[in-house]
Design an enzyme around this catalytic site. Structure first.
Site, short mmCIF file in Angstrom:
data_model
loop_
_atom_site.label_atom_id
_atom_site.label_comp_id
_atom_site.label_asym_id
_atom_site.label_seq_id
_atom_site.Cartn_x
_atom_site.Cartn_y
_atom_site.Cartn_z
N GLY A 184 0.81 -1.22 0.00
CA GLY A 184 0.00 0.00 0.00
C GLY A 184 0.84 1.26 0.00
CG HIS A 236 4.90 4.86 -5.20
ND1 HIS A 236 5.43 4.13 -6.23
CD2 HIS A 236 5.35 4.28 -4.05
CE1 HIS A 236 6.20 3.18 -5.75
NE2 HIS A 236 6.16 3.23 -4.42
N GLY A 253 5.03 4.01 -9.15
CA GLY A 253 5.79 2.77 -9.33
C GLY A 253 4.86 1.56 -9.24
CG HIS A 254 2.93 0.55 -5.57
ND1 HIS A 254 3.10 1.60 -4.72
CD2 HIS A 254 3.55 -0.50 -4.98
CE1 HIS A 254 3.78 1.22 -3.66
NE2 HIS A 254 4.09 -0.06 -3.79
CD GLN A 269 7.73 -7.43 3.76
OE1 GLN A 269 6.94 -8.25 3.30
NE2 GLN A 269 8.31 -6.52 3.02
P1 AMP Z 1 5.98 -2.42 -1.75
O1 AMP Z 1 4.59 -1.87 -1.60
O2 AMP Z 1 7.05 -1.43 -1.44
O3 AMP Z 1 6.14 -3.75 -1.06
O4 AMP Z 1 6.16 -2.71 -3.30
C1 AMP Z 1 5.26 -3.51 -4.00
C2 AMP Z 1 5.83 -3.80 -5.38
O5 AMP Z 1 6.03 -2.56 -6.06
C3 AMP Z 1 7.21 -4.49 -5.32
O6 AMP Z 1 7.26 -5.46 -6.36
C4 AMP Z 1 8.16 -3.34 -5.58
O7 AMP Z 1 9.38 -3.76 -6.13
C5 AMP Z 1 7.35 -2.51 -6.56
N1 AMP Z 1 7.84 -1.13 -6.57
C6 AMP Z 1 8.06 -0.33 -5.50
N2 AMP Z 1 8.56 0.85 -5.89
C7 AMP Z 1 8.66 0.81 -7.24
C8 AMP Z 1 9.12 1.73 -8.25
N3 AMP Z 1 9.58 2.93 -7.93
N4 AMP Z 1 9.08 1.33 -9.53
C9 AMP Z 1 8.61 0.10 -9.88
N5 AMP Z 1 8.17 -0.81 -8.98
C10 AMP Z 1 8.20 -0.46 -7.68
#
Ligand code: AMP
Length: 280
Positions: free
Chosen positions: A31, A34, A36-37, A61
């Protein structure tokens, strides 16, 4: 977009989707979404999958209690973003739903040396926690495809290993890192940066770019030292700046023209730890 909290309800729904002949694409997240997600959601849509995203802040984790406590949880905003992005299903399970036998009882995953270096060394137990939650989420969703971000390079390798270890029939898709205008990799933790911290956080990416540019021109030890000095002068604290083989994460001391090499970095800005990487 449908929202599920219970595994049984989700499974019942996804069975109908499968019966309709659709493939399932899964994007696991914690959650505080942004762009990236959203790039992962877009990749899923481009592939033609039925899109399932999960939001679950996985307690097993986090090896740092305050990192878990301060992890941002803007649920309403997240739901609006996913609706807008065209996500079909959001899974938001409770801790009890994911870990019905409690947090302490868990399988051990033999991740080998991947677990003990870089992020693994700095965050003991972290990758066991990642493997455990993704294994469990894959049980719930049983997707054909899973989309993960290159931003978490070592995590991508751990998840490849997890798929191999468990024999699951899911295809992993690694999506390129989405960045801010100054190069800072987007991350949920960036929200916690103060204005002055945010102003210097782009230096991490600038260092990666200069490490890439000096490949074949300068000794890595010198480039690394210059980057460390620059970051430390600006008040950032370097955890690691490391070259590694991009295929298996064998650590390297030097640039190597005969292999695909990745440079990985972890840097503290105040108490916020940022990670990033670049294929050289
Ligand atoms: P998280 O919510 O941080 O656990 O991330 C969920 C997924 O989004 C994971 O596969 C991350 O590698 C990916 N992710 C996080 N930040 C980015 C980003 N800036 N660009 C691309 N994928 C991202």
């Amino acid at each position: 977009m449908l929202i599920f909290q219970k595994e049984a309800d989700l499974k019942r729904h996804l069975q109908m989707v499968r019966d309709d002949g659709k493939t399932l694409g899964f994007v696991p997240t914690m959650g505080a979404l942004h762009k990236g997600h959203l790039a992962l959601i877009d990749a899923t849509i481009t592939q033609g999958d039925y899109v399932i995203c999960s939001i679950f802040v996985n307690p097993v984790q986090f090896n740092d209690a305050s990192d878990l406590a301060y992890y941002p949880r803007p649920v309403e905003e997240d739901i609006a973003m996913l609706e807008q992005a065209g996500c079909d299903v959001l899974l938001m399970p409770s801790v009890e739903e994911v870990y019905p036998d409690g947090l302490k009882v868990g399988k051990y995953y033999d991740l080998g040396y991947l677990e003990t270096l870089l992020e693994g060394a700095s965050r003991p137990g972290h990758f066991q926690g990642v493997a455990r939650v993704v294994d469990r989420l894959l049980d719930m969703v049983q997707p054909d495809n899973m989309y993960i971000g290159q931003k978490d390079y070592q995590q991508c390798m751990v998840l490849k290993e997890l798929v191999k270890l468990t024999g699951r029939k899911v295809t992993l898709h690694i999506v390129a890192t989405t960045r801010e205008a100054d190069g800072l990799a987007m991350s949920s933790r960036n929200r916690r940066l103060t204005e002055s911290q945010r102003a210097i956080a782009g230096l991490v990416y600038q260092c990666l770019v200069s490490i890439q540019a000096k490949k074949g021109i300068q000794d890595f030890a010198i480039v690394e030292k210059e980057c460390r000095e620059l970051l430390e002068q600006k008040g950032l604290r370097v955890d690691y700046i490391q070259l590694a083989d991009a295929e298996d994460l064998t650590l390297l001391k030097q640039y190597d023209d005969h292999r695909k090499v990745v440079c990985l970095m972890a840097v503290f800005v105040g108490d916020i730890r940022l990670i990033d990487n670049l294929i050289l």
